[in-house]
Design a protein around this motif. Structure first.
Motif, PDB file in Angstrom:
ATOM      1  N   ILE A 110      25.969  47.868  28.034  1.00  0.00           N
ATOM      2  CA  ILE A 110      24.577  48.046  27.174  1.00  0.00           C
ATOM      3  C   ILE A 110      23.512  47.856  28.116  1.00  0.00           C
ATOM      4  CG2 ILE A 110      25.816  47.507  24.809  1.00  0.00           C
ATOM      5  CD1 ILE A 110      24.804  44.648  25.202  1.00  0.00           C
ATOM      6  N   PHE A 111      22.529  48.710  27.637  1.00  0.00           N
ATOM      7  CA  PHE A 111      21.117  48.916  28.582  1.00  0.00           C
ATOM      8  C   PHE A 111      19.994  48.373  27.921  1.00  0.00           C
ATOM      9  CE2 PHE A 111      24.472  51.582  29.641  1.00  0.00           C
ATOM     10  CZ  PHE A 111      24.721  51.483  30.852  1.00  0.00           C
ATOM     11  N   ALA A 112      18.849  48.416  28.695  1.00  0.00           N
ATOM     12  CA  ALA A 112      17.468  48.042  28.145  1.00  0.00           C
ATOM     13  C   ALA A 112      17.087  48.810  26.882  1.00  0.00           C
ATOM     14  CB  ALA A 112      16.485  48.318  28.984  1.00  0.00           C
ATOM     15  N   GLY A 113      16.779  48.083  25.925  1.00  0.00           N
ATOM     16  CA  GLY A 113      16.744  48.599  24.322  1.00  0.00           C
ATOM     17  C   GLY A 113      17.633  48.601  23.383  1.00  0.00           C
ATOM     18  N   ASP A 114      18.854  48.285  24.012  1.00  0.00           N
ATOM     19  CA  ASP A 114      19.967  47.833  23.243  1.00  0.00           C
ATOM     20  C   ASP A 114      19.736  46.358  22.640  1.00  0.00           C
ATOM     21  OD1 ASP A 114      21.376  50.157  23.394  1.00  0.00           O
ATOM     22  OD2 ASP A 114      22.415  49.639  25.162  1.00  0.00           O
ATOM     23  N   PHE A 115      20.384  46.179  21.506  1.00  0.00           N
ATOM     24  CA  PHE A 115      20.438  44.708  20.900  1.00  0.00           C
ATOM     25  C   PHE A 115      22.070  44.548  20.629  1.00  0.00           C
ATOM     26  CE2 PHE A 115      19.993  47.484  17.233  1.00  0.00           C
ATOM     27  CZ  PHE A 115      20.821  46.815  16.218  1.00  0.00           C
ATOM     28  N   PHE A 116      22.329  43.175  20.628  1.00  0.00           N
ATOM     29  CA  PHE A 116      23.607  42.742  20.423  1.00  0.00           C
ATOM     30  C   PHE A 116      23.616  41.296  19.646  1.00  0.00           C
ATOM     31  CE2 PHE A 116      22.140  41.232  24.621  1.00  0.00           C
ATOM     32  CZ  PHE A 116      22.886  40.003  24.675  1.00  0.00           C
ATOM     33  N   GLY A 117      24.558  40.687  19.385  1.00  0.00           N
ATOM     34  CA  GLY A 117      24.665  39.426  18.598  1.00  0.00           C
ATOM     35  C   GLY A 117      24.645  39.631  17.188  1.00  0.00           C
ATOM     36  N   GLU A 118      24.372  40.919  16.387  1.00  0.00           N
ATOM     37  CA  GLU A 118      24.256  41.225  14.954  1.00  0.00           C
ATOM     38  C   GLU A 118      25.293  40.869  13.869  1.00  0.00           C
ATOM     39  OE1 GLU A 118      26.570  44.401  16.519  1.00  0.00           O
ATOM     40  OE2 GLU A 118      24.738  43.534  17.429  1.00  0.00           O
ATOM     41  N   ILE A 119      26.730  40.867  14.557  1.00  0.00           N
ATOM     42  CA  ILE A 119      27.630  40.592  13.588  1.00  0.00           C
ATOM     43  C   ILE A 119      27.740  38.961  13.306  1.00  0.00           C
ATOM     44  CG2 ILE A 119      30.199  40.185  13.548  1.00  0.00           C
ATOM     45  CD1 ILE A 119      30.314  42.737  15.713  1.00  0.00           C
TER      46      ILE A 119
END
Length: 564
Positions: free
Chosen positions: A292-301
């Protein structure tokens, strides 16, 4: 009517392509009667055009004037914020401040078109002339409004508008016709474009005066990253402006070095991460999934599970449902902005109805990604079971091979001629017999070569602490006065993994203490049968794709010593 006039001039001042892109990208917002749309003293990142309904301007708790369909507001704070992102030579903000100079309160059911700083800069990124024209018009409108806004009869001097070479001549009839569907009458359709789906969002409820600090918003790093990025940050795009600003204030930045775990599978943390720069790897059950790259987000689950639990009070969400489903590992240096679930919930719940779209986006994204990760985990589990079966068969045949009686039990092999030797015994019974048979030999062993605790199907080599302790142990035996006249024979028993670790430890002593070359040390064990020692493998449940020999280990120790 001065702002209605200006809104006509505003959109005539730009090219048709930029005009269509600007209007189609505006967000449709609904406000209930009595709701505060913008608040005096707050920092804003948007300006608004009233499409349907009416509002009043309130400054220092005193009524100033009414505004209606075709008017716009919020341009002062909007201008000051935009100015911080453009060249100083291009536009001078002068005395305009980033804090809202007045509150706008809906006096009727009100539908507005919201123009954000980010969208404005994106649309006019390559059209500097139109950007300058709009900003000059807005500045003159705002300054005139600040001086005479309470007087409905005051008009913006035509000279201030005509000074701009990009402004087309304004038709008096069109100016007078700006009303309920002003933008439609001008030939512009705000309902067409990617924001069309926002029309059905429910109305908002009044909220209390904001208590957030009114510091300069542009000093908050993520606002800079959000505004300049071309990435899709639809979570923030869908928020009410005051909610978005509050989130930006709360977010913290952290830089993760290459290889560091940003989140770990099974952790209970529930923050949301936005990558500003660098990239990271998604890993599920030890298996790489994607970058995953700049602009992506994660941890949403895990983040969404926590939000659902406290917003809807859904007691069916178990603590396990709030755990991380994957590892996220920095791939090179990675800078992230972190929004905690507690901060997000506090902000969103101030105006839950107005932020329903944000929750819908989050829930939809989380459900989609969760399903994908569960599918990966399911496939991984199936593969694991297949590997277990194959591994079982492989280990069964391997155990038979290495346990074969041709190992040469009882044969003594020299490590330090005249002093230290190594042998393998079939069992404890053989050890007792050998002790009785050879009274001139001191047979000894230890638990050091049995100390390895496996992660998966690995079995060694033992760690450096055990290596150190073993070397001290052998030195003590060699220096023991009572054993000075006897041969010392270290023995290991039948288990292939134990005898392999014993050989590694003895070889490590020769490399580290005796300073023997790795190749010479490996030669000491070449006299054993070919099935005496098992090659080491990676810590995995899968069938190993590569193995490591005793010689590899001895060379690794030598290289580590050379490096220091």
């Amino acid at each position: 009517a001065s702002k209605s006039t200006a809104s006509c001039v505003l959109f005539d001042a730009i090219s048709s392509e930029s005009r269509e892109a600007c209007i189609s990208g505006m967000k449709i917002c609904h406000f209930d009667e009595g709701e505060v749309i913008v608040e005096q003293g707050s920092v804003g990142t948007t300006m608004y055009f009233i499409d349907i309904g009416a509002a009043k301007v309130v400054k220092d708790d005193e009524f100033v004037c009414n505004i209606g369909e075709g008017d716009f507001f919020g341009e002062g704070s909007f201008l000051a914020t935009v100015a911080s992102f453009v060249e100083q030579s291009e536009f001078k903000v002068g005395s305009i401040k980033r804090k809202r100079t007045a509150s706008i309160v809906a006096t009727d059911m009100c539908r507005c078109l919201e123009l954000t700083v980010k969208h404005f800069l994106t649309v006019f990124q390559s059209d500097a002339s139109s950007r300058k024209a709009i900003m000059r018009i807005l500045t003159k409108t705002f300054q005139s409004w600040e001086r005479h806004g309470h007087d409905d009869k005051v008009k913006i001097p035509s000279k201030t508008l005509d000074d701009d070479a990009f402004v087309m001549k304004q038709s008096k009839q069109r100016c007078q016709s700006m009303g309920t569907v002003a933008l439609h009458r001008a030939g512009y359709s705000p309902m067409v474009g990617r924001r069309q789906s926002m029309q059905g969002i429910g109305s908002s409820t009044p909220v209390a005066r904001m208590t957030e600090s009114t510091a300069d918003l542009t000093s908050f790093g993520f606002f800079q990253a959000y505004t300049k990025s071309n990435a899709n940050h639809e979570i923030f795009d869908a928020m009410l402006d005051k909610s978005r600003v509050s989130c930006f204030r709360r977010m913290k930045a952290k830089v993760y070095p290459d290889g560091e775990a940003i989140v770990r599978q099974g952790d209970s943390s529930s923050s949301l991460f936005f990558i500003e720069s660098g990239k990271a790897s998604i890993v599920v059950d030890g298996k790489f999934v994607k970058h995953i790259f700049a602009g992506d987000f994660f941890g949403e689950i895990a983040f969404v599970a926590t939000c659902r639990k406290y917003i809807s009070e859904d007691r069916s969400i178990s603590p396990r449902g709030q755990l991380r489903m994957c590892d996220v590992i920095a791939y090179g240096e990675c800078k992230c902005w972190i929004l905690t679930s507690s901060d997000f919930l506090e902000i969103i719940k101030r105006n839950l109805a107005g932020n329903r779209a944000v929750l819908k986006i989050l829930f939809k994204t989380a459900d989609k990604r969760k399903a994908k990760l569960e599918s990966i985990q399911s496939d991984s589990r199936k593969q694991w079971l297949q590997n277990q079966s194959a591994w079982g068969e492989s280990m069964s045949s391997m155990a038979e091979y290495y346990a074969d009686d041709s190992t040469g039990y009882g044969k003594i092999h020299s490590l330090i001629p005249g002093k230290l030797y190594f042998t393998i015994h079939k069992d404890e019974g053989q050890t007792k017999l050998e002790i009785l048979k050879h009274r001139d030999i001191f047979f000894f062993s230890s638990t050091h070569h049995e100390a390895y605790i496996p992660f998966c199907h690995d079995f060694g080599p033992v760690n450096l602490a055990e290596v150190f302790l073993f070397c001290k142990y052998i030195e003590e035996k060699l220096l023991e006065p009572r054993l000075k006249s006897r041969k010392l024979v270290y023995y290991a028993e039948k288990d292939p993994s134990h005898r392999t670790n014993a050989a590694f430890l003895l070889g490590a002593f020769l490399v580290i203490v005796q300073r023997r070359p790795p190749e010479q040390v490996a030669e000491c064990f070449s006299g054993f049968e070919k099935n005496a020692f098992i090659p080491f493998q990676d810590a995995t449940y899968e069938i190993p794709s590569f193995t490591i020999s005793l010689l590899d280990c001895f060379r690794g120790l030598r290289n580590a010593m050379n490096i220091g």
